[in-house]
Enzyme design. Structure first.
Site, PDB file in Angstrom:
ATOM      1  N   HIS A 287       0.851  -1.193   0.000  1.00 49.29           N
ATOM      2  CA  HIS A 287       0.000   0.000   0.000  1.00 49.29           C
ATOM      3  C   HIS A 287       0.881   1.234   0.000  1.00 49.29           C
ATOM      4  O   HIS A 287       1.986   1.227   0.555  1.00 49.29           O
ATOM      5  CB  HIS A 287      -0.920  -0.001   1.231  1.00 49.29           C
ATOM      6  CG  HIS A 287      -2.034   0.986   1.150  1.00 49.29           C
ATOM      7  ND1 HIS A 287      -1.901   2.306   1.551  1.00 49.29           N
ATOM      8  CD2 HIS A 287      -3.307   0.862   0.682  1.00 49.29           C
ATOM      9  CE1 HIS A 287      -3.044   2.932   1.349  1.00 49.29           C
ATOM     10  NE2 HIS A 287      -3.911   2.102   0.828  1.00 49.29           N
ATOM     11  N   GLU A 340      -7.924  -4.744  -0.703  1.00 50.23           N
ATOM     12  CA  GLU A 340      -8.480  -5.351  -1.901  1.00 50.23           C
ATOM     13  C   GLU A 340      -8.455  -6.873  -1.877  1.00 50.23           C
ATOM     14  O   GLU A 340      -9.288  -7.516  -2.517  1.00 50.23           O
ATOM     15  CB  GLU A 340      -7.721  -4.862  -3.147  1.00 50.23           C
ATOM     16  CG  GLU A 340      -8.083  -3.448  -3.579  1.00 50.23           C
ATOM     17  CD  GLU A 340      -7.246  -2.395  -2.878  1.00 50.23           C
ATOM     18  OE1 GLU A 340      -6.299  -2.784  -2.158  1.00 50.23           O
ATOM     19  OE2 GLU A 340      -7.542  -1.192  -3.035  1.00 50.23           O
TER      20      GLU A 340
END
Length: 410
Positions: A287, A340
């Site tokens: 991320h 996700e």
């Protein structure tokens, strides 16, 4: 027309490299504005090194564990959580706003049959809905009217998405059920089935987790548009454009595609090595902000485990193998699972088609976008940065691009 000149013969003033068009000194910032604060906000923030983020003064993950989507929306809208009566009133108000605007149904049938992505179709219908919703530029509205129009747009997004999906699939539209909460009503409108309570709650928890997440690409895009005084649909459509990028909102379906490509856990390590060697990203891992584990991923794993099923069991086993392999290949760069990875698993399990994964992200993030738009509009400040020109030196010719002193008088 200016005759061609020899650039080597021109005396070039290099001061243009350090100031912008207003003569202001430029400030060097990291690529991508990483670590640069561009505004003040009371909406929330992300503490990446701590693996923590919040909405207003509440832990966002704890809200997802204990609150409803309407509770979290009310918090962003009003700055505090609702009491029982306020919750019921707000929920009924949102349910009424979920009705499709007059005149959009024929367009939905046309747009649903067009080639392209669901997000592209959503932008088309939302743009057309600006008229029936009587939207006006934010610049021309007071705070109360801005809020009303923001609620209208955010509430109708899931209904438009559900109608577009079903139209494109040749299925009859499903009206928003006013007796269902926001998440359950959306799931019903897409699938056409009354959702099981555990499925509706699992989707609701995902939606709460993704309402807002700092100044991500789509949120910043929306704030830039809001700063121009445009209407709220202009803000949301611009943000949707940013969300459509696979490096932002397009990852849940790609993470599930990766699970399909891997197949069984024993193949995961070799698959990861091949992807890394080819220079490709492992979708669902790493991320831009988090260096500690993504707290959203941790909760969604719990949610997925509660749902159960073969896909969930396989995802958990494959996640372990991927994390181990990434730690071996990139020991100096933490790449934890992100939101996700399990988002795709949960959405597949509750019955959402894969093409609707990123649009489902938009259902919740729209609430964050319009909240940021209202905050930005209240500042009255246009976002207008500068760029540092690094191309060839400009060819300055006498009498061109210069300011002539006034002629003497008297």
């Amino acid at each position: 027309m200016i005759d061609a000149v020899n650039v080597d013969s021109i005396n070039v003033d290099q001061s243009w490299t350090t100031t912008d068009t207003r003569g202001m000194d430029l400030i060097d910032v990291p690529a991508g504005l990483n670590g640069v604060a561009v505004a003040d906000t009371t909406i929330g923030t992300v503490l990446g090194d701590e693996g923590f983020y919040h909405y207003r003064d509440y832990d966002a993950v704890e809200l997802a564990r204990t609150a409803s989507f309407e509770d979290a929306w009310y918090l962003l809208d009003r700055g505090r959580l609702p009491d029982g009566a306020e919750r019921d009133t707000f929920r009924a108000d949102l349910a009424a706003r979920r009705r499709l605007p007059a005149g959009t149904v024929p367009l939905i049938d046309v747009a649903g049959a067009l080639p392209g992505t669901p997000l592209a179709r959503l932008r088309t219908v939302l743009s057309a809905a600006a008229g029936p919703l009587r939207l006006q530029p934010l610049l021309d509205l007071d705070a109360a009217d801005r809020r009303e129009q923001a609620l209208d747009v955010a509430a109708v997004v899931p209904s438009i998405l559900g109608a577009l999906y079903r139209s494109g699939a040749g299925l009859a539209a499903v009206a928003a059920d006013p007796d269902l909460g926001h998440a359950a009503a959306y799931l019903h409108q897409v699938t056409g089935r009354q959702p099981e309570s555990e499925h509706a709650r699992a989707l609701e928890q995902y939606l709460i987790l993704t309402i807002d997440h700092g100044f991500n690409a789509s949120t910043f895009t929306g704030r830039v548009v809001a700063s121009t005084g445009a209407d709220i649909v202009d803000v949301v459509c611009a943000a949707i454009g940013a969300l459509a990028g696979p490096l932002h909102g397009g990852a849940p379906s790609r993470a599930l595609d990766a699970l399909d490509a891997i197949g069984t856990p024993d193949r995961a390590a070799d698959w990861v090595r091949g992807e890394v060697a080819a220079g490709r990203r492992i979708m669902g891992f790493g991320h831009a902000v988090y260096r500690a584990p993504d707290p959203r991923s941790a909760l969604l794993r719990d949610v997925a485990e509660a749902l159960g099923g073969e896909l969930v069991e396989r995802a958990i086993a494959i996640e372990t193998e991927i994390l181990t392999t990434l730690a071996e290949l990139k020991p100096d760069r933490p790449l934890p699972s992100n939101v996700e990875f399990y988002a795709g698993v949960i959405m597949e399990t509750v019955g959402l088609p894969r093409q609707m994964f990123t649009p489902t992200f938009a259902v919740s993030r729209t609430v964050g976008w319009v909240t940021h738009a209202l905050e930005q509009a209240a500042t009255g400040k246009l976002i207008r940065p500068a760029a540092r020109y690094v191309g060839p030196a400009p060819r300055r010719v006498a009498g061109v691009g210069t300011v002539r002193p006034p002629a003497p008088t008297g």
